[in-house]
Design a protein around this motif. Structure first.
Motif, PDB file in Angstrom:
ATOM      1  N   PHE A  89       0.850  -1.194   0.000  1.00  0.00           N
ATOM      2  CA  PHE A  89       0.000   0.000   0.000  1.00  0.00           C
ATOM      3  C   PHE A  89       0.886   1.243   0.000  1.00  0.00           C
ATOM      4  N   ASN A  90       0.462   2.267  -0.719  1.00  0.00           N
ATOM      5  CA  ASN A  90       1.262   3.487  -0.831  1.00  0.00           C
ATOM      6  C   ASN A  90       1.043   4.452   0.325  1.00  0.00           C
ATOM      7  N   LYS A  91      -0.129   4.361   0.963  1.00  0.00           N
ATOM      8  CA  LYS A  91      -0.473   5.318   2.025  1.00  0.00           C
ATOM      9  C   LYS A  91      -0.377   4.666   3.405  1.00  0.00           C
ATOM     10  N   THR A  92      -0.104   5.497   4.415  1.00  0.00           N
ATOM     11  CA  THR A  92       0.084   4.992   5.785  1.00  0.00           C
ATOM     12  C   THR A  92      -0.853   5.706   6.755  1.00  0.00           C
ATOM     13  N   LYS A  93      -1.426   4.942   7.684  1.00  0.00           N
ATOM     14  CA  LYS A  93      -2.248   5.492   8.768  1.00  0.00           C
ATOM     15  C   LYS A  93      -1.571   5.194  10.098  1.00  0.00           C
ATOM     16  N   ILE A  94      -1.525   6.177  10.966  1.00  0.00           N
ATOM     17  CA  ILE A  94      -1.018   5.966  12.330  1.00  0.00           C
ATOM     18  C   ILE A  94      -2.215   5.740  13.244  1.00  0.00           C
ATOM     19  N   ILE A  95      -2.204   4.632  13.965  1.00  0.00           N
ATOM     20  CA  ILE A  95      -3.308   4.285  14.864  1.00  0.00           C
ATOM     21  C   ILE A  95      -2.819   4.338  16.305  1.00  0.00           C
ATOM     22  N   ASN A  96      -3.517   5.096  17.126  1.00  0.00           N
ATOM     23  CA  ASN A  96      -3.179   5.167  18.549  1.00  0.00           C
ATOM     24  C   ASN A  96      -3.588   3.875  19.250  1.00  0.00           C
ATOM     25  N   GLU A  97      -2.701   3.341  20.049  1.00  0.00           N
ATOM     26  CA  GLU A  97      -2.896   2.073  20.751  1.00  0.00           C
ATOM     27  C   GLU A  97      -2.959   0.926  19.735  1.00  0.00           C
ATOM     28  N   GLU A  98      -3.039  -0.274  20.250  1.00  0.00           N
ATOM     29  CA  GLU A  98      -3.026  -1.469  19.388  1.00  0.00           C
ATOM     30  C   GLU A  98      -4.461  -1.905  19.085  1.00  0.00           C
ATOM     31  N   ASN A  99      -5.145  -1.069  18.330  1.00  0.00           N
ATOM     32  CA  ASN A  99      -6.565  -1.291  18.037  1.00  0.00           C
ATOM     33  C   ASN A  99      -6.730  -1.718  16.576  1.00  0.00           C
ATOM     34  N   LEU A 100      -6.841  -3.022  16.371  1.00  0.00           N
ATOM     35  CA  LEU A 100      -6.958  -3.553  15.018  1.00  0.00           C
ATOM     36  C   LEU A 100      -8.287  -3.197  14.352  1.00  0.00           C
ATOM     37  N   LYS A 101      -9.277  -2.824  15.173  1.00  0.00           N
ATOM     38  CA  LYS A 101     -10.581  -2.462  14.625  1.00  0.00           C
ATOM     39  C   LYS A 101     -10.511  -1.179  13.793  1.00  0.00           C
ATOM     40  N   LYS A 102      -9.432  -0.428  13.950  1.00  0.00           N
ATOM     41  CA  LYS A 102      -9.309   0.854  13.253  1.00  0.00           C
ATOM     42  C   LYS A 102      -8.487   0.756  11.971  1.00  0.00           C
ATOM     43  N   ARG A 106      -8.869  -0.017   4.643  1.00  0.00           N
ATOM     44  CA  ARG A 106      -8.510  -0.546   3.334  1.00  0.00           C
ATOM     45  C   ARG A 106      -7.563   0.435   2.652  1.00  0.00           C
ATOM     46  N   ASP A 107      -6.733  -0.063   1.779  1.00  0.00           N
ATOM     47  CA  ASP A 107      -5.817   0.741   0.959  1.00  0.00           C
ATOM     48  C   ASP A 107      -4.736   1.466   1.755  1.00  0.00           C
ATOM     49  N   TYR A 108      -4.572   1.111   3.038  1.00  0.00           N
ATOM     50  CA  TYR A 108      -3.538   1.731   3.868  1.00  0.00           C
ATOM     51  C   TYR A 108      -2.707   0.664   4.569  1.00  0.00           C
ATOM     52  N   LYS A 109      -1.423   0.938   4.748  1.00  0.00           N
ATOM     53  CA  LYS A 109      -0.634   0.182   5.723  1.00  0.00           C
ATOM     54  C   LYS A 109      -0.679   0.989   7.012  1.00  0.00           C
ATOM     55  N   HIS A 110      -0.444   0.322   8.137  1.00  0.00           N
ATOM     56  CA  HIS A 110      -0.636   0.977   9.432  1.00  0.00           C
ATOM     57  C   HIS A 110       0.615   0.941  10.299  1.00  0.00           C
ATOM     58  N   VAL A 111       0.696   1.976  11.123  1.00  0.00           N
ATOM     59  CA  VAL A 111       1.713   2.024  12.177  1.00  0.00           C
ATOM     60  C   VAL A 111       0.972   2.256  13.482  1.00  0.00           C
ATOM     61  N   PHE A 112       1.250   1.402  14.476  1.00  0.00           N
ATOM     62  CA  PHE A 112       0.564   1.505  15.769  1.00  0.00           C
ATOM     63  C   PHE A 112       1.442   2.266  16.766  1.00  0.00           C
ATOM     64  N   LYS A 113       0.849   3.320  17.325  1.00  0.00           N
ATOM     65  CA  LYS A 113       1.584   4.134  18.300  1.00  0.00           C
ATOM     66  C   LYS A 113       1.125   3.751  19.695  1.00  0.00           C
ATOM     67  N   GLN A 130       5.995   4.540  21.399  1.00  0.00           N
ATOM     68  CA  GLN A 130       6.699   3.657  20.480  1.00  0.00           C
ATOM     69  C   GLN A 130       5.859   3.459  19.225  1.00  0.00           C
ATOM     70  N   TYR A 131       6.534   3.227  18.127  1.00  0.00           N
ATOM     71  CA  TYR A 131       5.848   2.994  16.862  1.00  0.00           C
ATOM     72  C   TYR A 131       6.113   1.564  16.395  1.00  0.00           C
ATOM     73  N   ILE A 132       5.021   0.821  16.181  1.00  0.00           N
ATOM     74  CA  ILE A 132       5.141  -0.585  15.780  1.00  0.00           C
ATOM     75  C   ILE A 132       4.523  -0.744  14.391  1.00  0.00           C
ATOM     76  N   THR A 133       5.260  -1.356  13.488  1.00  0.00           N
ATOM     77  CA  THR A 133       4.729  -1.564  12.136  1.00  0.00           C
ATOM     78  C   THR A 133       3.578  -2.567  12.174  1.00  0.00           C
ATOM     79  N   GLU A 134       2.765  -2.507  11.160  1.00  0.00           N
ATOM     80  CA  GLU A 134       1.609  -3.408  11.058  1.00  0.00           C
ATOM     81  C   GLU A 134       2.038  -4.866  11.081  1.00  0.00           C
ATOM     82  N   LYS A 135       3.062  -5.202  10.312  1.00  0.00           N
ATOM     83  CA  LYS A 135       3.534  -6.589  10.237  1.00  0.00           C
ATOM     84  C   LYS A 135       3.976  -7.104  11.602  1.00  0.00           C
ATOM     85  N   LYS A 136       4.732  -6.299  12.325  1.00  0.00           N
ATOM     86  CA  LYS A 136       5.207  -6.704  13.657  1.00  0.00           C
ATOM     87  C   LYS A 136       4.042  -6.897  14.618  1.00  0.00           C
ATOM     88  N   GLU A 137       3.091  -5.986  14.550  1.00  0.00           N
ATOM     89  CA  GLU A 137       1.925  -6.066  15.439  1.00  0.00           C
ATOM     90  C   GLU A 137       1.105  -7.328  15.157  1.00  0.00           C
TER      91      GLU A 137
END
Length: 264
Positions: A222-235, A238-245, A249-256
């Motif tokens: 995915f070309n676009k990124t969303k930052i999500i507060n806390e480890e909330n997978l419900k948020k 589509r069409d975005y990769k995510h980083v969990f804050k 700390q910042y955790i990549t989607e794959k690691k999470e």
């Protein structure tokens, strides 16, 4: 040769509802077989639009269902397909139907078909087009709304809101039709639509879990990124990769996702 194989493969996946055959039979008895043929030809062109765009994007077609109100195509694809691709596949049905009607209009203007036949086409074209744009599962209208919602809110919430809209409209649709009088065809259509809504509601949690699990299983880009507060997978969108804050700390989607699914 390749085109013939594609056509044969598609024909094998066609599933016609018994109710559809029932309507064909009753149309012969009631002298409305001409109406049935016109109605069916419009449905075929409508679904052909969906099929051609799906073939263009190399989507795997699982089943092509024909119901009294129209058709419904099931795909054997991941949920994380690009929104752009899916919305083109969805709107290709109505566009194909409109193009078909323009051909009929051209034939009518040049005296190739009678006024009676043209009026039949006009009536059923308008009815089917408007009906398919009603936001009720599994019609095109609710798919378009769901895809538009998915561009701005998480997948889970977009699907849940689409379900609510679908339920509200089936209730309004039913009560408004009761006021104007019910027909046997209408009862059959409402029954089929209601059954589809119930299925979609039952599958809500499964679809949301599948949406997330696909992110863990496949290497999606995915070309676009969303930052999500806390480890909330419900948020997750589509069409975005995510980083969990979390805790600065910042955790990549794959690691999470690895952390979660390896515990299962």
């Amino acid at each position: 040769m390749a085109n013939m194989l594609i056509i044969k493969n598609i024909l094998k996946k066609i599933n016609i509802s018994p109710i559809f055959f029932f309507l064909a039979f009753t149309s012969v008895i009631t002298g409305l077989f001409k109406d049935f043929l016109v109605f069916t030809s419009i449905i075929i062109f409508h679904e052909t639009g969906h099929i051609l765009s799906a073939i263009y994007y190399k989507w795997k077609i699982k089943k092509i269902n024909f119901y009294p109100y129209g058709g419904y195509i099931e795909f054997n694809e991941i949920l994380n397909k690009p929104i752009k691709e899916e919305i083109i596949i969805v709107i290709s049905g109505p566009i194909s139907q409109i193009l078909y009607f323009l051909i009929i209009y051209f034939l009518y203007n040049n005296n190739y078909i009678s006024t009676n036949i043209y009026e039949l086409f006009k009536h059923y074209h308008n009815s089917i087009l408007l009906f398919n744009l009603i936001p009720i599962y599994p019609l095109d209208g609710i798919k378009i709304i769901n895809l538009l919602l998915s561009k701005f809110i998480p997948y889970r919430y977009a699907h849940y809101i689409s379900l609510l809209i679908s339920i509200i409209f089936i209730i309004v649709f039913t009560f408004s039709s009761i006021i104007f009088g019910l027909s046997m065809n209408f009862i059959l259509i409402v029954g089929v639509l209601l059954n589809q809504i119930i299925k979609e509601k039952k599958n809500h949690n499964m679809l949301c879990s599948k949406f997330i699990f696909e992110r863990y299983m496949y290497s999606l880009s995915f070309n676009k990124t969303k930052i999500i507060n806390e480890e909330n997978l419900k948020k997750m969108y589509r069409d975005y990769k995510h980083v969990f804050k979390t805790r600065n700390q910042y955790i990549t989607e794959k690691k999470e996702l690895k952390k979660i699914f390896r515990k299962v």
